[in-house]
Design a protein around this motif. Structure first.
Motif, PDB file in Angstrom:
ATOM      1  N   SER A 136       0.852  -1.182   0.000  1.00  0.00           N
ATOM      2  CA  SER A 136       0.000   0.000   0.000  1.00  0.00           C
ATOM      3  C   SER A 136       0.895   1.241   0.000  1.00  0.00           C
ATOM      4  N   PRO A 183      -3.137   2.103  -5.679  1.00  0.00           N
ATOM      5  CA  PRO A 183      -3.606   3.493  -5.557  1.00  0.00           C
ATOM      6  C   PRO A 183      -4.213   3.730  -4.179  1.00  0.00           C
ATOM      7  N   ASP A 184      -4.018   4.930  -3.651  1.00  0.00           N
ATOM      8  CA  ASP A 184      -4.541   5.287  -2.337  1.00  0.00           C
ATOM      9  C   ASP A 184      -5.830   6.100  -2.505  1.00  0.00           C
ATOM     10  N   PRO A 185      -6.839   5.860  -1.661  1.00  0.00           N
ATOM     11  CA  PRO A 185      -8.116   6.589  -1.815  1.00  0.00           C
ATOM     12  C   PRO A 185      -8.032   8.075  -1.452  1.00  0.00           C
ATOM     13  N   VAL A 186      -7.004   8.482  -0.727  1.00  0.00           N
ATOM     14  CA  VAL A 186      -6.909   9.875  -0.267  1.00  0.00           C
ATOM     15  C   VAL A 186      -5.820  10.642  -1.005  1.00  0.00           C
ATOM     16  N   LYS A 230      -2.649  11.238  -3.851  1.00  0.00           N
ATOM     17  CA  LYS A 230      -2.003  10.946  -5.123  1.00  0.00           C
ATOM     18  C   LYS A 230      -0.531  11.299  -4.970  1.00  0.00           C
TER      19      LYS A 230
END
Length: 292
Positions: A137, A196-199, A201
């Protein structure tokens, strides 16, 4: 495999062209975007293998000169020097391994044996490199992590430095295939796949995020809580802040790979949140503001 064909570039392609082609194809065939697609997974590994060779000037030179035998370039070139020193007078053009006069499909050891009179059993060759992919992650990649991998039944303990990039490949010496005739083992090449991170970039060592600001806070000023990698930070908002305003939070970004203590910035874009479900009295107050 023809590494140039795999990346879809010409043999005269620049380093930048190779890098651009690799990134485009890596995004297209990345396992996260093609779950349970074995063909895409195979293509992703081929693309990484091609990039590993062609992005390194020395490996690319060897590949251009010796083709599939590029891993044995050092042995071939040493044999060429020895042959010249003993009066062999090698005159090949050096464009491929067949410059030694090897027939199609002839074993590399046979070629050396023919050059040095039956020395087949003495020629040592490096083992094959192994390739593996390790998923992480974004938040895992922001800290140094200790991992244990199992390769061919052997456990390998490694420390992954903070700041690794998606698609980055590291080399672990001596953990690949066994060498031939007592030659050294190959290496283990690990490619990182960062989801990819939800919060956030990520671009290099900088992070980007979008945060909603209540209308009243945007107009009058105040404090809001902004997400950062290790929690939240209180950030002051100036009065009359416009939607689309970008603020930079120094040192709240991503660690720089193998540069302890260096951290990028977090760039936050404000979007002003318009209140909903207003009462008639509240709407009237807005009308009065509008009219003044």
């Amino acid at each position: 495999m023809d590494y140039y064909s795999i990346l879809g570039v010409s043999r005269s392609a620049s380093t930048e062209e190779i890098k651009k082609a690799y990134r485009k194809l890596a995004r297209k065939y990345h396992p996260d975007l093609n779950p349970n697609d074995k063909e895409a997974e195979k293509r992703f590994k081929e693309i990484n293998a091609a990039n590993e060779v062609l992005s390194d000037p020395d490996s690319r030179r060897k590949y251009d000169q010796y083709g599939d035998q590029w891993k044995h370039a050092d042995q071939i070139e040493e044999a060429r020097r020895q042959q010249a020193a003993t009066g062999g007078g090698y005159q090949g053009g050096g464009e491929s391994f067949h410059g030694f006069g090897a027939d199609e499909g002839q074993d590399l050891n046979d070629v050396f044996a023919s050059m040095f009179g039956g020395a087949r059993s003495k020629m040592r060759f490096r083992g094959q490199d192994y390739q593996a992919e390790l998923g992480m992650s974004l938040r895992d990649a922001a800290t140094s992590e200790k991992r244990t991998l199992t390769v061919n039944g052997k456990q390998i303990r490694l420390t992954i430095p903070a700041g690794v990039e998606n698609g980055q490949t590291i080399r672990i010496k001596g953990h690949g295939g066994p060498g031939m005739n007592g030659g050294p083992a190959g290496d283990l090449l690990i490619t990182f796949s960062i989801a990819p991170d939800p919060v956030f970039k990520r671009e290099g060592s900088n992070l980007f995020a979008t945060v909603e600001v209540p209308l009243y806070t945007a107009v009058l000023g105040g404090d809001i809580m902004v997400p950062v990698l290790n929690g939240h930070a209180k950030v002051p908002v100036k009065p009359e802040t416009q939607s689309g305003t970008v603020v930079r939070l120094k040192g709240k970004g991503f660690p720089v790979y193998k540069q302890e203590g260096r951290v990028g910035d977090l760039l936050v874009t404000y979007t002003v949140k318009v209140p909903e479900h207003l009462t008639e009295k509240q709407k009237e107050l807005f009308r009065q503001l509008r009219d003044t």
